[in-house]
Design an enzyme around this catalytic site. Structure first.
Site, PDB file in Angstrom:
ATOM      1  N   MET A 180      38.973  35.870  53.076  1.00 39.35           N
ATOM      2  CA  MET A 180      39.899  37.149  52.804  1.00 39.35           C
ATOM      3  C   MET A 180      39.102  38.290  52.604  1.00 39.35           C
ATOM      4  SD  MET A 180      43.532  35.989  51.867  1.00 39.35           S
ATOM      5  CE  MET A 180      43.557  36.021  50.151  1.00 39.35           C
ATOM      6  N   HIS A 197      32.123  32.358  48.025  1.00 32.68           N
ATOM      7  CA  HIS A 197      32.126  32.465  49.577  1.00 32.68           C
ATOM      8  C   HIS A 197      30.748  32.071  50.207  1.00 32.68           C
ATOM      9  CE1 HIS A 197      35.410  35.315  48.392  1.00 32.68           C
ATOM     10  NE2 HIS A 197      35.989  34.571  49.209  1.00 32.68           N
ATOM     11  N   LYS A 200      37.900  25.251  44.922  1.00 36.98           N
ATOM     12  CA  LYS A 200      38.620  26.339  44.036  1.00 36.98           C
ATOM     13  C   LYS A 200      39.979  26.340  44.294  1.00 36.98           C
ATOM     14  CE  LYS A 200      39.453  30.240  41.761  1.00 36.98           C
ATOM     15  NZ  LYS A 200      40.492  30.885  42.583  1.00 36.98           N
ATOM     16  N   GLN A 258      45.028  24.111  48.682  1.00 32.19           N
ATOM     17  CA  GLN A 258      44.916  24.693  49.954  1.00 32.19           C
ATOM     18  C   GLN A 258      44.155  23.713  50.818  1.00 32.19           C
ATOM     19  OE1 GLN A 258      44.027  28.973  50.749  1.00 32.19           O
ATOM     20  NE2 GLN A 258      42.020  28.120  50.882  1.00 32.19           N
ATOM     21  N   VAL A 283      32.192  27.142  42.637  1.00 31.28           N
ATOM     22  CA  VAL A 283      31.139  28.030  41.933  1.00 31.28           C
ATOM     23  C   VAL A 283      31.701  28.965  40.769  1.00 31.28           C
ATOM     24  CG1 VAL A 283      29.396  30.005  42.427  1.00 31.28           C
ATOM     25  CG2 VAL A 283      29.964  28.286  43.871  1.00 31.28           C
ATOM     26  N   SER A 342      37.953  36.496  44.221  1.00 30.64           N
ATOM     27  CA  SER A 342      38.087  37.933  44.560  1.00 30.64           C
ATOM     28  C   SER A 342      39.072  38.718  43.193  1.00 30.64           C
ATOM     29  CB  SER A 342      38.409  38.213  45.644  1.00 30.64           C
ATOM     30  OG  SER A 342      37.774  37.377  46.729  1.00 30.64           O
TER      31      SER A 342
HETATM   32  P1  AMP Z   1      39.317  33.560  49.918  1.00 32.42           P
HETATM   33  O1  AMP Z   1      38.683  34.556  50.405  1.00 32.42           O
HETATM   34  O2  AMP Z   1      40.051  33.505  48.652  1.00 32.42           O
HETATM   35  O3  AMP Z   1      40.589  33.203  50.873  1.00 32.42           O
HETATM   36  O4  AMP Z   1      38.459  32.214  49.971  1.00 32.42           O
HETATM   37  C1  AMP Z   1      37.808  31.822  51.164  1.00 32.42           C
HETATM   38  C2  AMP Z   1      37.104  30.584  50.875  1.00 32.42           C
HETATM   39  O5  AMP Z   1      36.385  30.328  49.900  1.00 32.42           O
HETATM   40  C3  AMP Z   1      38.146  29.450  50.422  1.00 32.42           C
HETATM   41  O6  AMP Z   1      37.747  28.267  51.032  1.00 32.42           O
HETATM   42  C4  AMP Z   1      38.025  29.288  48.788  1.00 32.42           C
HETATM   43  O7  AMP Z   1      38.257  27.987  48.494  1.00 32.42           O
HETATM   44  C5  AMP Z   1      36.450  29.585  48.626  1.00 32.42           C
HETATM   45  N1  AMP Z   1      36.214  29.829  47.580  1.00 32.42           N
HETATM   46  C6  AMP Z   1      36.865  30.804  46.702  1.00 32.42           C
HETATM   47  N2  AMP Z   1      36.315  31.014  45.355  1.00 32.42           N
HETATM   48  C7  AMP Z   1      35.599  30.109  45.324  1.00 32.42           C
HETATM   49  C8  AMP Z   1      34.626  29.569  44.290  1.00 32.42           C
HETATM   50  N3  AMP Z   1      34.456  30.203  42.966  1.00 32.42           N
HETATM   51  N4  AMP Z   1      33.882  28.377  44.597  1.00 32.42           N
HETATM   52  C9  AMP Z   1      33.976  27.936  45.940  1.00 32.42           C
HETATM   53  N5  AMP Z   1      34.514  28.257  46.914  1.00 32.42           N
HETATM   54  C10 AMP Z   1      35.352  29.384  46.483  1.00 32.42           C
END
Ligand code: AMP
Length: 280
Positions: free
Chosen positions: A30, A37, A149, A153, A176, A186
């Site tokens: 997103m 990411h 994370k 989901q 991470v 985010s």
């Molecule tokens: P989002 O933009 O929040 O929808 O996340 C996109 C992808 O990035 C999803 O698969 C999340 O699980 C992954 N993601 C978000 N934060 C982290 C993090 N701290 N460590 C690893 N993956 C992450």
């Protein structure tokens, strides 16, 4: 890096790569990209011939009182980060492109989506599963990368991909974290300096859960109480749930064993954060 807003255009790009027998890796996001990411993008870059990332703030996974409007959208910065991390094609669809007028099909993964985040955010995983199914159909990747994370989901997407016989390998990636343990998100940018400091208590609660498990505690409720007690010490943070679950079904686990996972969600001011850690 090529950037596409239209489904027909990214399809043409992917089709050309596939007819050259290229392995397609996909990272749906997103946006408001951070090192979490980027770790997914780098893994896709290492494992695949062609890396596609998407940035789409998906309205159907936000509740009416949630942060859809204020969700950060630093698209130019994100685009540079994608390019630097080795993305070949960035898909930036509009809401109308993903949900044209008349759209009504939804994907439900009822049991996995019913508890934890699903209870706190009704309809959230229906929105997530639906948009991921759409994105998977558009991109038709061989591999898709998801962070642990958002553990629930990840499980919902794995289930959906298996149930729909999608020929896609879902690759789970480690969380991470900031040096002080806070999982990158985010939404961390919403936190005031005091809230940001307080937010480390989520990771501390998970570490405490692991510690009592390692010390021999096998009662789920006892481990959950320990997590609640740690978060309770931090006045700025309100626990929404602190839960020990079977890591596959997300059912209650009692007694707990090494295949279990501790999951936590908390509100810090108006910001809602989630985190998790395996116990074993
Ligand atoms: P989002 O933009 O929040 O929808 O996340 C996109 C992808 O990035 C999803 O698969 C999340 O699980 C992954 N993601 C978000 N934060 C982290 C993090 N701290 N460590 C690893 N993956 C992450």
């Amino acid at each position: 890096m090529r950037t596409f807003a239209q489904i027909s255009a990214i399809r043409t790009f992917v089709h050309a790569a596939k007819s050259d027998d290229k392995v397609i890796g996909f990272v749906p996001t997103m946006g408001a990209l951070h090192d979490g990411h980027l770790s997914l993008i780098k893994k896709a870059r290492a494992e695949c011939d062609v890396v596609v990332a998407s940035i789409f703030v998906n309205p159907t996974q936000f509740g009416p009182s949630e942060d859809f409007e204020r969700y950060p959208r630093p698209i130019e910065k994100d685009s540079v980060l994608c390019q630097k991390s080795g993305v070949d094609a960035l898909f930036l669809p509009t809401v109308a492109e993903m949900y044209p007028p008349g759209s009504q099909t939804l994907i439900d993964v009822p049991a996995l989506a019913s508890r934890l985040e699903g209870e706190a955010r009704p309809g959230h995983f229906r929105g997530v599963a639906t948009v991921c199914a759409k994105l998977f159909n558009v991109i038709q990747p061989d591999m898709a990368y998801f962070g642990r994370k958002d553990y629930q989901q990840l499980k919902v997407i794995e289930r959906m991909a298996a149930d729909l016989h999608l020929p896609i390998t879902i690759v789970p990636m480690p969380i991470v974290r900031e040096p002080d343990g806070l999982a990158l998100s985010s939404r961390n940018q919403y936190l005031s300096p005091a809230e940001r400091k307080a937010a480390t208590v989520l990771n501390q609660a998970l570490n405490a859960a692991r510690a009592v498990y390692e010390a021999g505690e096998r009662s789920g409720p006892a481990i959950e109480m320990r997590m609640h007690a740690i978060v309770h010490q931090e006045a700025l943070v309100q626990t929404e749930y602190a839960f020990v679950a079977n890591a596959e079904s997300l059912d209650t686990a009692d007694p707990v064993d090494g295949s279990c996972i501790a999951l936590i969600a908390a509100n810090i001011g108006t910001t809602r954060l989630i985190d998790n850690a395996p116990l074993g």
